[in-house]
Design an enzyme around this catalytic site. Structure first.
Site, mmCIF file in Angstrom:
data_model
loop_
_atom_site.group_PDB
_atom_site.id
_atom_site.type_symbol
_atom_site.label_atom_id
_atom_site.label_comp_id
_atom_site.label_asym_id
_atom_site.label_seq_id
_atom_site.Cartn_x
_atom_site.Cartn_y
_atom_site.Cartn_z
ATOM 1 N N SER A 1 1.568 -5.238 -10.073
ATOM 2 C CA SER A 1 1.881 -5.771 -11.396
ATOM 3 C C SER A 1 0.621 -6.362 -12.023
ATOM 4 O O SER A 1 -0.060 -7.173 -11.399
ATOM 5 C CB SER A 1 2.960 -6.841 -11.286
ATOM 6 O OG SER A 1 4.174 -6.295 -10.833
ATOM 7 N N GLU B 1 9.054 -8.279 -3.628
ATOM 8 C CA GLU B 1 8.911 -9.564 -2.922
ATOM 9 C C GLU B 1 9.650 -9.529 -1.579
ATOM 10 O O GLU B 1 10.159 -10.538 -1.097
ATOM 11 C CB GLU B 1 9.445 -10.738 -3.783
ATOM 12 C CG GLU B 1 8.871 -10.800 -5.194
ATOM 13 C CD GLU B 1 7.414 -11.191 -5.243
ATOM 14 O OE1 GLU B 1 6.633 -10.640 -4.446
ATOM 15 O OE2 GLU B 1 7.044 -12.023 -6.075
ATOM 16 N N PHE C 1 1.750 -0.169 -6.604
ATOM 17 C CA PHE C 1 2.762 -0.921 -7.363
ATOM 18 C C PHE C 1 2.286 -2.329 -7.736
ATOM 19 O O PHE C 1 3.048 -3.291 -7.639
ATOM 20 C CB PHE C 1 4.070 -1.036 -6.568
ATOM 21 C CG PHE C 1 4.595 0.266 -6.033
ATOM 22 C CD1 PHE C 1 4.807 1.341 -6.882
ATOM 23 C CD2 PHE C 1 4.872 0.419 -4.688
ATOM 24 C CE1 PHE C 1 5.296 2.557 -6.394
ATOM 25 C CE2 PHE C 1 5.360 1.619 -4.195
ATOM 26 C CZ PHE C 1 5.580 2.693 -5.056
ATOM 27 N N SER D 1 7.506 -2.364 3.369
ATOM 28 C CA SER D 1 8.190 -3.413 4.120
ATOM 29 C C SER D 1 7.425 -3.809 5.372
ATOM 30 O O SER D 1 7.458 -4.965 5.800
ATOM 31 C CB SER D 1 9.604 -2.944 4.501
ATOM 32 O OG SER D 1 10.390 -2.765 3.336
ATOM 33 N N ARG E 1 34.376 -8.126 -30.685
ATOM 34 C CA ARG E 1 34.851 -6.744 -30.613
ATOM 35 C C ARG E 1 36.378 -6.689 -30.524
ATOM 36 O O ARG E 1 36.990 -7.394 -29.701
ATOM 37 C CB ARG E 1 34.231 -6.074 -29.382
ATOM 38 C CG ARG E 1 34.727 -4.671 -29.087
ATOM 39 C CD ARG E 1 34.231 -3.673 -30.085
ATOM 40 N NE ARG E 1 34.488 -2.306 -29.615
ATOM 41 C CZ ARG E 1 34.502 -1.243 -30.406
ATOM 42 N NH1 ARG E 1 34.258 -1.397 -31.701
ATOM 43 N NH2 ARG E 1 34.729 -0.046 -29.917
ATOM 44 N N GLU F 1 0.839 -1.191 0.000
ATOM 45 C CA GLU F 1 0.000 0.000 0.000
ATOM 46 C C GLU F 1 0.877 1.245 0.000
ATOM 47 O O GLU F 1 2.087 1.161 0.285
ATOM 48 C CB GLU F 1 -0.923 0.005 1.222
ATOM 49 C CG GLU F 1 -1.901 -1.153 1.230
ATOM 50 C CD GLU F 1 -2.877 -1.137 2.401
ATOM 51 O OE1 GLU F 1 -3.711 -2.047 2.472
ATOM 52 O OE2 GLU F 1 -2.790 -0.193 3.238
ATOM 53 N N PRO F 2 0.291 2.415 -0.312
ATOM 54 C CA PRO F 2 1.095 3.642 -0.326
ATOM 55 C C PRO F 2 1.853 3.887 0.979
ATOM 56 O O PRO F 2 2.970 4.393 0.962
ATOM 57 C CB PRO F 2 0.046 4.733 -0.579
ATOM 58 C CG PRO F 2 -1.041 4.043 -1.345
ATOM 59 C CD PRO F 2 -1.090 2.656 -0.776
ATOM 60 N N GLY G 1 7.716 -18.481 -1.839
ATOM 61 C CA GLY G 1 7.879 -18.987 -3.196
ATOM 62 C C GLY G 1 8.162 -17.875 -4.190
ATOM 63 O O GLY G 1 8.943 -18.048 -5.132
#
Length: 415
Positions: free
Chosen positions: A193, A398, A191, A167, A302, A162-163, A275
């Site tokens: 996904s 995560e 955030f 952590s 190169r 949340e905003p 996981g």
């Protein structure tokens, strides 16, 4: 190590062996044996890995740059991945999953991430959501939600952050107050996904008092009145998956959508993240593996001062360091995956160690690869810069790597 359902995916993947093989894939696989990602795997796992590498080479790598630059969410490609069992890799077979182990999953995600790290990371989050429902949901929930997730007919997002709660996950404020046979949700998640594109949102919200025991897990489906989304975030990497805030305003969700019992949400969230940490570490391995290969090839091609860069001992030593870090990280991740599969007491600490070490070291490998490409590495025509950008966030999400250190030290101090 494989679950009984593993044979099913073997059959599916075996059907594609002749279709997905490509010369570019052979280049990726025919490496010096010291960094061969198939080392230590059994024959069945090598088959899974081979098909994942093939899929990455054929269906992902050619489009990776376009997805990044145009910020495209490759729905059709992910559904192709689901057709060969990658939509529910460690979900049970009776609801359409592949029933594979955590180690098998790590091997698959590492291989896929060589083709597009960002897209694979989203697939891994989707898999985590499907696993949560499969593991903690009742039979009706499992058979309702998991089959379309395993085929990726529907996509899933994990909603914890949340905003004002990153952590400190136990301090979330999004509330779910029961009114009759519904929970009414209010609050927002940050955030996320897949936010705005996903169909299923696995939401951690507060049904009780403060602290972790007041948190429950509720599935919210797209289209539910009161569910909305913020603007699409502009990110450094991970551009093939949208990231938005997920907003709840008097959003009424059936009580039947609660996963597990009231107050079990924080436990579910943490079990999922154990996981998830293996998964994102595996994605970092894929980015680093691809970066080592690209760097090796660049050094051979190169020339400076009349010689290939590969003849420079300093660069040889740098490449050796990259290879060593890669193999060390891979071994740590696979060791943690086995511990998690076996539900060992040290699994949480080992998953934290693996996530910390692999994401730090693999980002360093990608960054060093960019440096060794010189100015070319900074151009978007060269893939190495995308591996750098896509792997950087793995040190944050995560559970940040600082939180990983907290979990590891807590395990040691309280032994």
């Amino acid at each position: 190590m494989l679950w009984s359902g593993g044979w099913r995916l073997t059959v599916q993947l075996g059907c594609l062996r002749g279709v997905l093989w490509a010369p570019t894939h052979r280049t990726l696989r025919q490496l010096v044996s010291c960094i061969d990602p198939s080392m230590g795997l059994n024959e069945e796992q090598k088959e899974f890995q081979k098909v994942a590498f093939d899929f990455a080479t054929q269906e992902m790598a050619p489009y990776m740059a376009e997805w990044d630059q145009k910020e495209l969410f490759p729905v059709d490609v992910m559904r192709k991945a689901a057709q060969i069992g990658f939509g529910g890799v460690y979900v049970r077979t009776d609801v359409g999953g592949s029933g594979l182990s955590r180690l098998d999953t790590s091997v698959i995600f590492e291989a896929l991430a060589t083709g597009c790290t960002s897209t694979t990371a989203y697939i891994s989050i989707h898999n985590m959501c499907a696993w949560i429902i499969d593991t903690f949901g009742n039979e009706e929930q499992r058979h309702t939600f998991c089959p379309p997730l395993c085929t990726m007919e529907k996509f899933a997002s994990y909603c914890l952050t949340e905003p004002e709660s990153g952590s400190d996950a136990a301090s979330i404020l999004t509330s779910a107050k029961q009114q009759g046979d519904h929970y009414v949700l209010n609050g927002s998640k940050a955030f996320i996904s897949g936010g705005g594109e996903s169909d299923i949102y696995v939401v951690m919200c507060r049904t009780g008092g403060p602290g972790p025991k007041g948190i429950s897990c509720i599935v919210v489906e797209k289209g539910t009145p009161g569910l909305s989304f913020g603007k699409k975030e502009k990110k450094v990497g991970w551009n093939s998956q949208p990231t938005r805030a997920v907003i709840f305003e008097d959003c009424a969700v059936p009580v039947a959508n609660r996963i597990g019992s009231e107050g079990q949400g924080f436990l579910i969230a943490m079990k999922g993240l154990n996981g998830g940490r293996i998964n994102v570490a595996s994605c970092s391995l894929g980015a680093a593996h691809a970066s080592v290969v690209l760097t090796r090839d660049h050094l051979n091609v190169r020339k400076q001062f009349g010689k290939p860069l590969a003849s420079n001992q300093y660069l040889q030593f740098k490449l050796a360091d990259m290879a060593t870090r890669l193999v060390a990280a891979r071994l740590m991740v696979r060791h943690a995956a086995v511990a998690l599969q076996e539900e060992r007491e040290d699994a949480v600490a080992l998953c934290s160690m693996a996530k910390l070490f692999a994401t730090d070291e693999c980002f360093a490998i990608c960054n060093q690869a960019l440096q060794m490409h010189g100015g070319y590495g900074y151009l978007k025509d060269y893939a190495v810069q995308q591996y750098v950008r896509d792997s950087r966030v793995h040190q944050i999400l995560e559970g940040s790597n600082e939180v990983m250190r907290m979990l590891i030290s807590r395990s040691l101090i309280h032994e």
